[in-house]
Scaffold this motif. Structure first.
Motif, PDB file in Angstrom:
ATOM      1  N   GLU A   1     109.155  68.939  25.513  1.00 11.36           N
ATOM      2  CA  GLU A   1     110.026  67.877  25.029  1.00 11.36           C
ATOM      3  C   GLU A   1     109.447  67.145  23.831  1.00 11.36           C
ATOM      4  N   ARG A   2     108.148  67.159  23.675  1.00 14.30           N
ATOM      5  CA  ARG A   2     107.536  66.450  22.556  1.00 14.30           C
ATOM      6  C   ARG A   2     107.672  67.291  21.304  1.00 14.30           C
ATOM      7  N   SER A   3     108.428  66.798  20.368  1.00 11.41           N
ATOM      8  CA  SER A   3     108.611  67.554  19.130  1.00 11.41           C
ATOM      9  C   SER A   3     107.424  67.312  18.203  1.00 11.41           C
ATOM     10  N   ALA A   4     107.246  68.224  17.290  1.00 15.04           N
ATOM     11  CA  ALA A   4     106.171  68.084  16.308  1.00 15.04           C
ATOM     12  C   ALA A   4     106.493  66.908  15.404  1.00 15.04           C
ATOM     13  N   PRO A   5     105.475  66.217  14.933  1.00 15.65           N
ATOM     14  CA  PRO A   5     105.743  65.104  14.023  1.00 15.65           C
ATOM     15  C   PRO A   5     106.402  65.628  12.756  1.00 15.65           C
ATOM     16  N   PRO A   6     107.293  64.843  12.167  1.00 14.97           N
ATOM     17  CA  PRO A   6     107.984  65.321  10.971  1.00 14.97           C
ATOM     18  C   PRO A   6     107.028  65.458   9.796  1.00 14.97           C
ATOM     19  N   LYS A   7     107.374  66.335   8.901  1.00 13.84           N
ATOM     20  CA  LYS A   7     106.620  66.475   7.665  1.00 13.84           C
ATOM     21  C   LYS A   7     106.805  65.177   6.880  1.00 13.84           C
ATOM     22  N   LEU A   8     105.720  64.626   6.382  1.00 13.99           N
ATOM     23  CA  LEU A   8     105.862  63.361   5.669  1.00 13.99           C
ATOM     24  C   LEU A   8     105.234  63.430   4.295  1.00 13.99           C
ATOM     25  N   SER A   9     105.799  62.660   3.405  1.00 17.10           N
ATOM     26  CA  SER A   9     105.259  62.499   2.066  1.00 17.10           C
ATOM     27  C   SER A   9     105.691  61.135   1.571  1.00 17.10           C
ATOM     28  N   ARG A  10     104.729  60.256   1.363  1.00 18.42           N
ATOM     29  CA  ARG A  10     105.014  58.915   0.863  1.00 18.42           C
ATOM     30  C   ARG A  10     104.169  58.672  -0.368  1.00 18.42           C
ATOM     31  N   LYS A  11     104.762  58.023  -1.361  1.00 17.72           N
ATOM     32  CA  LYS A  11     104.055  57.687  -2.592  1.00 17.72           C
ATOM     33  C   LYS A  11     104.174  56.193  -2.836  1.00 17.72           C
ATOM     34  N   PHE A  12     103.063  55.593  -3.262  1.00 12.19           N
ATOM     35  CA  PHE A  12     103.025  54.171  -3.554  1.00 12.19           C
ATOM     36  C   PHE A  12     102.364  53.964  -4.911  1.00 12.19           C
ATOM     37  N   ARG A  13     103.059  53.336  -5.826  1.00  9.94           N
ATOM     38  CA  ARG A  13     102.487  53.036  -7.133  1.00  9.94           C
ATOM     39  C   ARG A  13     101.605  51.808  -6.962  1.00  9.94           C
ATOM     40  N   LEU A  14     100.346  51.942  -7.340  1.00 12.22           N
ATOM     41  CA  LEU A  14      99.383  50.867  -7.163  1.00 12.22           C
ATOM     42  C   LEU A  14      99.436  49.897  -8.344  1.00 12.22           C
ATOM     43  N   PRO A  15      99.158  48.630  -8.088  1.00 13.70           N
ATOM     44  CA  PRO A  15      99.124  47.646  -9.172  1.00 13.70           C
ATOM     45  C   PRO A  15      97.955  47.910 -10.123  1.00 13.70           C
ATOM     46  N   ASP A  16      97.986  47.269 -11.269  1.00  9.60           N
ATOM     47  CA  ASP A  16      96.957  47.470 -12.283  1.00  9.60           C
ATOM     48  C   ASP A  16      95.572  47.048 -11.819  1.00  9.60           C
ATOM     49  N   ASN A  17      95.489  46.104 -10.881  1.00 10.77           N
ATOM     50  CA  ASN A  17      94.172  45.636 -10.438  1.00 10.77           C
ATOM     51  C   ASN A  17      93.600  46.459  -9.282  1.00 10.77           C
ATOM     52  N   ALA A  18      94.213  47.591  -8.943  1.00 12.18           N
ATOM     53  CA  ALA A  18      93.690  48.464  -7.890  1.00 12.18           C
ATOM     54  C   ALA A  18      92.560  49.316  -8.460  1.00 12.18           C
ATOM     55  N   ASN A  19      91.474  49.440  -7.708  1.00  6.26           N
ATOM     56  CA  ASN A  19      90.317  50.227  -8.128  1.00  6.26           C
ATOM     57  C   ASN A  19      90.502  51.655  -7.635  1.00  6.26           C
TER      58      ASN A  19
END
Length: 159
Positions: free
Chosen positions: A107-125
């Motif tokens: 009954e436990r399905s496989a976790p879905p394929k995921l892809s997330r993108k986050f644009r970082l602010p200019d002050n991110a190292n």
């Protein structure tokens, strides 16, 4: 539209960088337009829940990834300012400990394929990013660069 966002940010005292992390897709309820790219091909249900904390020294991303281990997840940085979190969406089935064991129900399905993108602010190292995965939660920490030195005003006498 930007004046409305500015008014709400001022009214609720949200940090100025909050709009940088909002999705530019309205595929999930309650999310508005912003500058973060979202790349999910699995449908609305496949987007993992993400909390983003803006602390004085770092941005911290908390991503729900139940059923996935750290080896199933890839965290990369693209184009020097885009944080990308991906998974192939596969789960290994536990084998029976004794020979001749078989599953009666799955009954436990496989976790879905995921892809997330986050644009970082200019002050991110971009050189100081760390990630850990514990108890179904991926924590990605992006340190902030120190603020630039403030310019000093020097009064010059006119002769």
């Amino acid at each position: 539209m930007s004046t409305v966002v500015e008014a709400i940010n001022h009214l609720f005292n949200f940090p100025e960088t909050l709009d940088k992390f909002m999705l530019n897709s309205s595929s999930r309820a309650g999310e508005g337009a912003g500058s973060v790219a979202n790349d999910s091909r699995g449908g609305v249900g496949s987007l993992p829940a993400v909390d983003i904390l803006d602390s004085p020294k770092a941005y911290v991303f908390y991503v729900d990834v139940p059923g996935l281990s750290k080896s199933d997840i890839q965290v990369t940085l693209e184009d020097e300012n885009t944080l990308v979190i991906r998974s192939n969406g596969k789960r290994k089935r536990e084998d029976g400990e004794e020979e001749g064991c078989k599953y009666i129900r799955l009954e436990r399905s496989a976790p879905p394929k995921l892809s997330r993108k986050f644009r970082l602010p200019d002050n991110a190292n971009a050189t100081a990013i760390s990630a850990k995965c514990e108890n179904g939660v991926l924590t990605v920490t992006v340190e902030k660069l120190p603020p630039p030195p403030k310019s000093k005003t020097v009064q010059v006498a006119i002769s």
